[in-house]
Design a protein around this motif. Structure first.
Motif, PDB file in Angstrom:
ATOM      1  N   LEU A  61       0.834  -1.202   0.000  1.00  0.00           N
ATOM      2  CA  LEU A  61       0.000   0.000   0.000  1.00  0.00           C
ATOM      3  C   LEU A  61       0.871   1.255   0.000  1.00  0.00           C
ATOM      4  O   LEU A  61       0.577   2.221  -0.707  1.00  0.00           O
ATOM      5  CB  LEU A  61      -0.958   0.000   1.194  1.00  0.00           C
ATOM      6  N   ILE A  62       1.954   1.248   0.751  1.00  0.00           N
ATOM      7  CA  ILE A  62       2.887   2.391   0.742  1.00  0.00           C
ATOM      8  C   ILE A  62       3.458   2.591  -0.657  1.00  0.00           C
ATOM      9  O   ILE A  62       3.530   3.717  -1.156  1.00  0.00           O
ATOM     10  CB  ILE A  62       4.006   2.200   1.783  1.00  0.00           C
ATOM     11  N   GLN A  63       3.856   1.501  -1.310  1.00  0.00           N
ATOM     12  CA  GLN A  63       4.390   1.607  -2.679  1.00  0.00           C
ATOM     13  C   GLN A  63       3.327   2.156  -3.626  1.00  0.00           C
ATOM     14  O   GLN A  63       3.626   2.963  -4.500  1.00  0.00           O
ATOM     15  CB  GLN A  63       4.890   0.243  -3.169  1.00  0.00           C
ATOM     16  N   ALA A  64       2.090   1.707  -3.458  1.00  0.00           N
ATOM     17  CA  ALA A  64       1.012   2.176  -4.330  1.00  0.00           C
ATOM     18  C   ALA A  64       0.711   3.655  -4.107  1.00  0.00           C
ATOM     19  O   ALA A  64       0.415   4.387  -5.055  1.00  0.00           O
ATOM     20  CB  ALA A  64      -0.250   1.338  -4.089  1.00  0.00           C
ATOM     21  N   LEU A  65       0.810   4.108  -2.860  1.00  0.00           N
ATOM     22  CA  LEU A  65       0.549   5.515  -2.555  1.00  0.00           C
ATOM     23  C   LEU A  65       1.647   6.438  -3.085  1.00  0.00           C
ATOM     24  O   LEU A  65       1.372   7.580  -3.450  1.00  0.00           O
ATOM     25  CB  LEU A  65       0.444   5.730  -1.037  1.00  0.00           C
ATOM     26  N   GLY A  66       2.882   5.955  -3.105  1.00  0.00           N
ATOM     27  CA  GLY A  66       3.985   6.834  -3.498  1.00  0.00           C
ATOM     28  C   GLY A  66       4.103   7.971  -2.502  1.00  0.00           C
ATOM     29  O   GLY A  66       3.887   7.790  -1.310  1.00  0.00           O
ATOM     30  N   LYS A  67       4.391   9.174  -2.986  1.00  0.00           N
ATOM     31  CA  LYS A  67       4.490  10.363  -2.127  1.00  0.00           C
ATOM     32  C   LYS A  67       3.425  11.347  -2.584  1.00  0.00           C
ATOM     33  O   LYS A  67       3.647  12.132  -3.489  1.00  0.00           O
ATOM     34  CB  LYS A  67       5.894  10.940  -2.226  1.00  0.00           C
ATOM     35  N   PRO A  68       2.231  11.295  -1.969  1.00  0.00           N
ATOM     36  CA  PRO A  68       1.159  12.221  -2.353  1.00  0.00           C
ATOM     37  C   PRO A  68       1.583  13.677  -2.142  1.00  0.00           C
ATOM     38  O   PRO A  68       2.237  14.006  -1.157  1.00  0.00           O
ATOM     39  CB  PRO A  68       0.004  11.847  -1.422  1.00  0.00           C
ATOM     40  N   SER A  69       1.208  14.527  -3.058  1.00  0.00           N
ATOM     41  CA  SER A  69       1.628  15.931  -3.011  1.00  0.00           C
ATOM     42  C   SER A  69       1.103  16.670  -1.787  1.00  0.00           C
ATOM     43  O   SER A  69       1.701  17.632  -1.345  1.00  0.00           O
ATOM     44  CB  SER A  69       1.193  16.653  -4.286  1.00  0.00           C
ATOM     45  N   ASN A  70      -0.012  16.195  -1.212  1.00  0.00           N
ATOM     46  CA  ASN A  70      -0.575  16.882  -0.049  1.00  0.00           C
ATOM     47  C   ASN A  70       0.012  16.404   1.279  1.00  0.00           C
ATOM     48  O   ASN A  70      -0.415  16.845   2.334  1.00  0.00           O
ATOM     49  CB  ASN A  70      -2.097  16.750  -0.037  1.00  0.00           C
TER      50      ASN A  70
ATOM     51  N   MET B 118       9.376   7.127  -4.370  1.00  0.00           N
ATOM     52  CA  MET B 118       9.428   5.835  -3.686  1.00  0.00           C
ATOM     53  C   MET B 118       8.605   5.779  -2.405  1.00  0.00           C
ATOM     54  O   MET B 118       8.717   4.856  -1.648  1.00  0.00           O
ATOM     55  CB  MET B 118      10.883   5.525  -3.336  1.00  0.00           C
ATOM     56  N   GLY B 119       7.810   6.794  -2.122  1.00  0.00           N
ATOM     57  CA  GLY B 119       7.065   6.787  -0.872  1.00  0.00           C
ATOM     58  C   GLY B 119       7.763   7.641   0.164  1.00  0.00           C
ATOM     59  O   GLY B 119       8.633   8.435  -0.156  1.00  0.00           O
TER      60      GLY B 119
END
Length: 170
Positions: free
Chosen positions: A83-92, A163-164
């Motif tokens: 799930l962390i990999q799927a989320l990546g680094k959200p801009s917010n 990469m999260g």
């Protein structure tokens, strides 16, 4: 043939009658070759291949939606790292608190009310005996490893990567 003779000799010295058919049902190597190389180095696998092996190859369908539970007590397991990999680094997300809150929001929005229990599981690789250690060793020098540290303060800022969550080194 050498291994057979050795087993027979050891059994004879111990004064035992050994059935070779029974002995040869078991691997005659120091490690299970299905899990590791003869030198003890773990074999790596592609997880998707394992999924196919235990589902598709067995005629089992994988549903993309949760089945109706009709009030039954149910549980869902979530691969936390996936799930962390799927989320990546959200801009917010600016801090680890922001990221954790988004993570929980996604989990509860998707599954809250449809299951009685939600477990989020994270892999942990300790020591030098894991498959992950072998994979990292093969990749050595090919990629730059991110900085890793236990974060116990939610206000630690995230840095922008694909990469999260990765924290700022201080």
């Amino acid at each position: 043939m050498k291994a057979k003779k050795r087993v027979r000799d050891v059994a004879a010295q111990a004064g035992r009658n050994v059935e070779m058919e029974e002995i040869l049902k078991h691997e005659l190597s120091p490690v299970p070759l299905s899990l590791a190389k003869i030198n003890g180095e773990m074999n790596s696998v592609i997880k998707a291949d394992l999924l196919d092996l235990v589902t598709i190859d067995q005629g089992i369908e994988i549903s993309s939606t949760l089945p109706e539970t009709q009030g039954a007590k149910t549980c869902i397991l979530i691969d936390g790292h996936a799930l962390i990999q799927a989320l990546g680094k959200p801009s917010n997300c600016r801090t680890f608190d922001d990221y954790a809150n988004l993570f929980l929001k996604i989990v509860f929005r998707k599954f809250n009310g449809s299951v009685k229990r939600i477990d989020v599981v994270f892999d942990r690789y300790i020591g030098n005996e894991s498959i992950k250690t072998v994979t990292r060793g093969k990749r050595a020098g090919k990629t730059k490893r991110p900085i890793r540290k236990v974060i116990d303060i939610g206000t630690v800022p995230l840095i922008a990567t694909g990469m999260g969550p990765v924290y700022y080194a201080r």
